[in-house]
Design an enzyme around this catalytic site. Structure first.
Site, PDB file in Angstrom:
ATOM      1  N   TYR A 116       0.832  -1.200   0.000  1.00 43.08           N
ATOM      2  CA  TYR A 116       0.000   0.000   0.000  1.00 43.08           C
ATOM      3  C   TYR A 116       0.873   1.259   0.000  1.00 43.08           C
ATOM      4  O   TYR A 116       0.604   2.218  -0.729  1.00 43.08           O
ATOM      5  CB  TYR A 116      -0.923   0.000   1.223  1.00 43.08           C
ATOM      6  CG  TYR A 116      -1.973  -1.080   1.193  1.00 43.08           C
ATOM      7  CD1 TYR A 116      -3.208  -0.860   0.595  1.00 43.08           C
ATOM      8  CD2 TYR A 116      -1.731  -2.331   1.756  1.00 43.08           C
ATOM      9  CE1 TYR A 116      -4.184  -1.859   0.567  1.00 43.08           C
ATOM     10  CE2 TYR A 116      -2.694  -3.331   1.735  1.00 43.08           C
ATOM     11  CZ  TYR A 116      -3.919  -3.091   1.137  1.00 43.08           C
ATOM     12  OH  TYR A 116      -4.869  -4.089   1.095  1.00 43.08           O
TER      13      TYR A 116
ATOM     14  N   ASN B 277     -12.475   0.341  -5.925  1.00 42.39           N
ATOM     15  CA  ASN B 277     -12.163  -0.153  -7.262  1.00 42.39           C
ATOM     16  C   ASN B 277     -13.389  -0.823  -7.892  1.00 42.39           C
ATOM     17  O   ASN B 277     -13.832  -1.869  -7.420  1.00 42.39           O
ATOM     18  CB  ASN B 277     -11.005  -1.148  -7.186  1.00 42.39           C
ATOM     19  CG  ASN B 277     -10.627  -1.730  -8.533  1.00 42.39           C
ATOM     20  OD1 ASN B 277     -10.998  -1.207  -9.577  1.00 42.39           O
ATOM     21  ND2 ASN B 277      -9.879  -2.822  -8.513  1.00 42.39           N
TER      22      ASN B 277
ATOM     23  N   CYS C 228      -6.368  -4.940  -7.711  1.00 45.20           N
ATOM     24  CA  CYS C 228      -6.213  -4.582  -6.302  1.00 45.20           C
ATOM     25  C   CYS C 228      -5.811  -5.788  -5.454  1.00 45.20           C
ATOM     26  O   CYS C 228      -5.303  -5.619  -4.331  1.00 45.20           O
ATOM     27  CB  CYS C 228      -7.477  -3.928  -5.769  1.00 45.20           C
ATOM     28  SG  CYS C 228      -9.004  -4.825  -6.087  1.00 45.20           S
ATOM     29  N   HIS C 229      -5.970  -7.007  -5.986  1.00 45.47           N
ATOM     30  CA  HIS C 229      -5.525  -8.193  -5.243  1.00 45.47           C
ATOM     31  C   HIS C 229      -4.007  -8.252  -5.130  1.00 45.47           C
ATOM     32  O   HIS C 229      -3.477  -8.974  -4.282  1.00 45.47           O
ATOM     33  CB  HIS C 229      -6.045  -9.470  -5.913  1.00 45.47           C
ATOM     34  CG  HIS C 229      -5.579  -9.655  -7.311  1.00 45.47           C
ATOM     35  ND1 HIS C 229      -6.184  -9.044  -8.395  1.00 45.47           N
ATOM     36  CD2 HIS C 229      -4.548 -10.388  -7.834  1.00 45.47           C
ATOM     37  CE1 HIS C 229      -5.562  -9.385  -9.507  1.00 45.47           C
ATOM     38  NE2 HIS C 229      -4.560 -10.205  -9.202  1.00 45.47           N
TER      39      HIS C 229
ATOM     40  N   GLU D 288      -1.392 -16.462 -10.017  1.00 45.27           N
ATOM     41  CA  GLU D 288      -0.357 -15.666 -10.664  1.00 45.27           C
ATOM     42  C   GLU D 288       1.056 -16.119 -10.295  1.00 45.27           C
ATOM     43  O   GLU D 288       2.031 -15.475 -10.675  1.00 45.27           O
ATOM     44  CB  GLU D 288      -0.551 -14.187 -10.324  1.00 45.27           C
ATOM     45  CG  GLU D 288      -1.855 -13.641 -10.882  1.00 45.27           C
ATOM     46  CD  GLU D 288      -2.026 -12.153 -10.702  1.00 45.27           C
ATOM     47  OE1 GLU D 288      -1.041 -11.475 -10.296  1.00 45.27           O
ATOM     48  OE2 GLU D 288      -3.127 -11.635 -10.974  1.00 45.27           O
TER      49      GLU D 288
END
Length: 215
Positions: A122, A145, A153-154, A180
């Site tokens: 952040y 979002n 945002c993850h 990912e």
């Protein structure tokens, strides 16, 4: 990608598609994408699974280009992430993108700079958006979002090493990070250390204004 200006009331269109996370509803107009909603319905496994069935249109004929592009992007995200870089990102037309704000700047930087397989804290994202002291405001931007997954945002985690919150639930956030390439459970301890140099160079120029128009 294009950030379109809102000059009249939008005629909204919708599509729905299956995903490993349950139903995803895509909304938008001729000028751009407005939102992606995760309707859930499935408890995500910690292992990435077979992904989307072909997108099913809601509301009859008349699909608009931004929704078709978004559906193709999401299908590739779940099925064949290696091709994502070659796919167009739809124009964005949600009201949050129609006026200059810190939230818009944060979401734009996140979309442009933090790629598949990376994470950012952040605080680091606040610095990328031009205000290193605004980590709490970045958290608010993540909650605001309207286009999760596509605006990732993850991938924003706590510098302390905690995974942080997620509007779709922490289980969904963990699933997306594992999908990912982040090891299960270790993703929660990764903090900002997993981020790569693709966005680190931008930390030296955090005061530049957001680009407009096409990439």
């Amino acid at each position: 990608m294009v950030l379109e200006k809102m000059d009249e009331t939008c005629e909204m269109k919708y599509r729905v598609m299956d995903s490993p996370l349950g139903k995803l509803e895509i909304s938008g107009c001729e000028q751009g994408l407005h939102g992606i909603k995760l309707h859930g319905g499935k408890t995500p496994d910690t292992r990435p699974a077979e992904a989307t069935a072909p997108a099913e249109q809601l509301g009859g004929p008349g699909a608009v280009q931004p929704l078709l592009q978004c559906a193709a992007w999401l299908d590739a995200y779940f099925r064949e992430p290696a091709v994502l870089e070659g796919l167009p990102v739809p124009a964005l037309h949600h009201p949050i993108f129609q006026k200059e704000s810190f939230t818009r700047q944060v979401l734009w930087k996140l979309l442009k700079l933090v790629k598949f397989g990376e994470t950012v804290s952040y605080q680091q994202l606040a610095a990328l958006a031009g205000n290193p002291r605004a980590a709490r405001a970045v958290g608010g931007a993540m909650r605001s979002n309207p286009i999760p997954i596509l605006i990732p945002c993850h991938r924003v985690v706590c510098s302390s090493g905690a995974m942080g919150n997620y509007s779709g639930g922490v289980g969904v956030k963990e699933w997306l990070l594992v999908h990912e390439g982040h090891p299960a459970r270790k993703a929660a301890r990764g903090g900002g250390s997993c981020a790569t140099s693709s966005w680190r160079g931008a930390l030296g120029n955090t005061t530049s204004s957001q680009p407009s128009g096409r990439d």
